[in-house]
Design a protein around this motif. Sequence first.
Motif, mmCIF file in Angstrom:
data_model
loop_
_atom_site.group_PDB
_atom_site.id
_atom_site.type_symbol
_atom_site.label_atom_id
_atom_site.label_comp_id
_atom_site.label_asym_id
_atom_site.label_seq_id
_atom_site.Cartn_x
_atom_site.Cartn_y
_atom_site.Cartn_z
ATOM 1 N N ILE A 102 0.880 -1.181 0.000
ATOM 2 C CA ILE A 102 0.000 0.000 0.000
ATOM 3 C C ILE A 102 0.919 1.233 0.000
ATOM 4 O O ILE A 102 1.666 1.452 0.970
ATOM 5 C CB ILE A 102 -0.948 0.013 1.226
ATOM 6 C CG1 ILE A 102 -1.713 -1.321 1.320
ATOM 7 C CG2 ILE A 102 -1.906 1.194 1.135
ATOM 8 C CD1 ILE A 102 -2.674 -1.430 2.479
ATOM 9 N N PRO A 103 0.880 2.019 -1.079
ATOM 10 C CA PRO A 103 1.873 3.085 -1.235
ATOM 11 C C PRO A 103 1.552 4.339 -0.439
ATOM 12 O O PRO A 103 1.153 5.359 -0.986
ATOM 13 C CB PRO A 103 1.831 3.368 -2.735
ATOM 14 C CG PRO A 103 0.441 2.996 -3.144
ATOM 15 C CD PRO A 103 -0.046 1.936 -2.208
ATOM 16 N N CYS A 104 1.767 4.255 0.844
ATOM 17 C CA CYS A 104 1.439 5.402 1.698
ATOM 18 C C CYS A 104 2.185 5.212 3.020
ATOM 19 O O CYS A 104 2.359 4.079 3.467
ATOM 20 C CB CYS A 104 -0.077 5.390 1.876
ATOM 21 S SG CYS A 104 -0.763 6.133 3.328
ATOM 22 N N PRO A 105 2.656 6.288 3.641
ATOM 23 C CA PRO A 105 3.354 6.120 4.918
ATOM 24 C C PRO A 105 2.377 6.107 6.093
ATOM 25 O O PRO A 105 1.247 6.587 5.977
ATOM 26 C CB PRO A 105 4.227 7.369 4.990
ATOM 27 C CG PRO A 105 3.434 8.401 4.271
ATOM 28 C CD PRO A 105 2.646 7.697 3.205
ATOM 29 N N LEU A 106 2.814 5.582 7.220
ATOM 30 C CA LEU A 106 2.041 5.660 8.466
ATOM 31 C C LEU A 106 2.548 6.879 9.222
ATOM 32 O O LEU A 106 3.755 7.111 9.297
ATOM 33 C CB LEU A 106 2.264 4.396 9.299
ATOM 34 C CG LEU A 106 1.857 3.103 8.587
ATOM 35 C CD1 LEU A 106 2.551 1.903 9.217
ATOM 36 C CD2 LEU A 106 0.352 2.923 8.625
ATOM 37 N N GLU A 107 1.612 7.640 9.768
ATOM 38 C CA GLU A 107 2.008 8.867 10.470
ATOM 39 C C GLU A 107 1.410 8.880 11.868
ATOM 40 O O GLU A 107 0.382 8.255 12.108
ATOM 41 C CB GLU A 107 1.506 10.085 9.690
ATOM 42 C CG GLU A 107 2.124 10.222 8.311
ATOM 43 C CD GLU A 107 1.304 11.113 7.398
ATOM 44 O OE1 GLU A 107 1.733 12.243 7.159
ATOM 45 O OE2 GLU A 107 0.224 10.675 6.959
ATOM 46 N N ARG A 108 2.048 9.655 12.748
ATOM 47 C CA ARG A 108 1.565 9.715 14.134
ATOM 48 C C ARG A 108 0.298 10.568 14.204
ATOM 49 O O ARG A 108 0.156 11.538 13.458
ATOM 50 C CB ARG A 108 2.662 10.318 15.029
ATOM 51 C CG ARG A 108 2.394 10.151 16.506
ATOM 52 C CD ARG A 108 3.598 10.614 17.337
ATOM 53 N NE ARG A 108 3.447 10.242 18.729
ATOM 54 C CZ ARG A 108 2.801 10.968 19.632
ATOM 55 N NH1 ARG A 108 2.268 12.130 19.282
ATOM 56 N NH2 ARG A 108 2.694 10.556 20.887
ATOM 57 N N PHE A 109 -0.598 10.214 15.118
ATOM 58 C CA PHE A 109 -1.764 11.068 15.384
ATOM 59 C C PHE A 109 -1.282 12.397 15.962
ATOM 60 O O PHE A 109 -0.277 12.449 16.683
ATOM 61 C CB PHE A 109 -2.676 10.418 16.435
ATOM 62 C CG PHE A 109 -3.523 9.292 15.921
ATOM 63 C CD1 PHE A 109 -4.565 9.534 15.041
ATOM 64 C CD2 PHE A 109 -3.298 7.990 16.340
ATOM 65 C CE1 PHE A 109 -5.364 8.485 14.582
ATOM 66 C CE2 PHE A 109 -4.086 6.943 15.884
ATOM 67 C CZ PHE A 109 -5.121 7.196 15.003
ATOM 68 N N GLU A 110 -2.034 13.441 15.694
ATOM 69 C CA GLU A 110 -1.793 14.728 16.361
ATOM 70 C C GLU A 110 -2.250 14.576 17.814
ATOM 71 O O GLU A 110 -3.306 14.003 18.052
ATOM 72 C CB GLU A 110 -2.655 15.829 15.732
ATOM 73 C CG GLU A 110 -2.416 16.066 14.248
ATOM 74 C CD GLU A 110 -1.080 16.720 13.991
ATOM 75 O OE1 GLU A 110 -0.571 17.374 14.921
ATOM 76 O OE2 GLU A 110 -0.533 16.535 12.898
ATOM 77 N N ASP A 111 -1.458 15.111 18.773
ATOM 78 C CA ASP A 111 -1.920 14.964 20.164
ATOM 79 C C ASP A 111 -2.375 16.278 20.793
ATOM 80 O O ASP A 111 -2.569 16.366 21.994
ATOM 81 C CB ASP A 111 -0.870 14.248 21.024
ATOM 82 C CG ASP A 111 0.439 15.009 21.108
ATOM 83 O OD1 ASP A 111 0.455 16.189 20.713
ATOM 84 O OD2 ASP A 111 1.432 14.421 21.574
#
Length: 567
Positions: A102-111
């Motif tokens: 799946i061509p997409c990065p995983l990113e952190r949630f905004e906190d």
Amino acid sequence: MALYLLDHGAGNVQSLANTLKKLGYEFSWISCPEDFHKASSIIFPGQGAFDPSIEHLSAHGMLEPLKEYIRSGKPYFGICVGMQVLFEASTECPSARGLGIIPCPLERFEDADKAVPHMGWNSADLLDPTLANSVTEAVSPSAHYYFVHSYCAKYNPEKYPASAEWAHTTTQYGQELFLSTVRKGNVFGTQFHPEKSGAAGLALIDTWLKQSQIERVSAPPTLPITRIPKPKDGFTKRIIACMDVRANDEGDLVVTKGDQYDVREKANSSEVSGTSVKAAGAVRNLGKPVALAARYFEAGADEICLLNITSFRHSPLQDQPMLAVVRAAAECIFVPLTIGGGIKDSVDPDGTKRPAVEVAGAYFRAGADKVSIGSEAVYAVEKLRAAGGKEDGTSAIEAISKAYGIQAVVVSIDPRRVYVDPATYDGPYKDELVYGKPDGPEKERGRAWWYQCTVSGGREARELSAVQLAQGVQVLGAGEILLNSIDRDGTGLGFDLDLIDMVKRAVTIPVVASSGAGTKEHFVTVFEESNVEAALAAGIFHRGEVGIQEVKDAVRQAGISIRSTNS
Ligand code: 1PR
């Protein structure tokens, strides 16, 4: 069907095995790369962080065989990290590469507007509602599922059009939308843990396994749809049942319950009622831990917590009865299970050193999802502060969160109020003082207090406040705080809202309010007056004074989002 499970060496994979056993499926574990050829279906129940999972698969020669297996068109079901490895990379560790399917990065949630990790029950909305009645559909739009993660694939068809094609459901946390399930061809993945999502999760796994191979591999891609966040997400508050466990004077592990941490029967009690022996001075016995855990699961508890309250006295890895309790409890409860007590570096009687990460690992393998650290967290933060806030990587919190992910590490805080005269107090906790209200209880009027941390089940007070501890453990890598109150424990007077609000404001990780619940209204109050994610109780549930369902009904009636027991 040759069903295989893939174990990436970190976290609780036992729960999926327990789920399959309960549903009546046979399976094998993938133990070497050759097993990928034997499998006709694979489930990968990953937990923890992206980077160590990829590293583990790579080190065991499983990354390429996994990629090949998925490309072969055979059914694949990835859970949490098992879904995340399908992506290209994660901002958590940019150098680690995923499978790139799946061509997409995983990113952190905004906190800024919410606690991170996203830990708890949330809904999953189908992108294409016409699929709702399809035979290949397994996700129920009306159910809540258990999530626990800090990184996600954000749903953004404009920025990541190719990954949006994989989106099967999206979930909203705060104002962020992310892919909560992905599906295309033979691949299905859930960011949530169906094996921890009660009846809804079990139904999902069962449906996926029952679908014929043709149905499972012929899922069409989703057409990208623009979706804007709703004013409110589907995230619910959690109700947690907690069991304090220890050996009684006969040596049996029992659920006990203290009044301000004193678990022995008072001098004036000496009756026998049912199975519970009430001799003065005896350890209060409120039942068997596994039977009670099963009862609370059936009653709709969103999470269950077992605290081994005297394990600081001896080596926990020798403590086979507690591991056996966790194993047996995990076989009959399908919601998250936290285990606490004695999670620390220890030495067995034969001199074998057991680092805390090994102790925690034994509990995860037995079926625990999170470990809760008490005394050791206090010592670690004292050390952190003495080093000017510089982490050295040696604490149990750091070691366990590095190996298993921060979502697996809870810190249990046992604070006690220290009363001072506000007119004369000039100590180091001036900024954290809570002032008694003129109409408050008599002993609080005209006084102020701060919250002092303790270790060894409240037996020893330390020169550290609850706020300092909470902030310190967040720096070290804890993923959640279980906030007790020795003053309120077992009193039924309600949660200590001053303490809870102060600690909650001091951190960005989730906080569980604990100690003092006496009525269902106390739960409503703690959710209305503070922003905590969960509330925990022990005594009222053990004694049957208030039921979990009653609590949930009261919370729901107050307009607070809560999971339906049967969803
Ligand atoms: O220090 O890492 O070995 O962990 C020990 C763990 O055992 C800690 O989590 C500590 O809170 C717990 N513990 C130690 N002694 C006691 C005791 O009661 N004598 N129990 C104890 C703490 C408090 C709550 C309780 C709530 C709700 N239990 O977990 O369940 O106060 O009670 P309520 O609803 O009846 O008011 P380590």
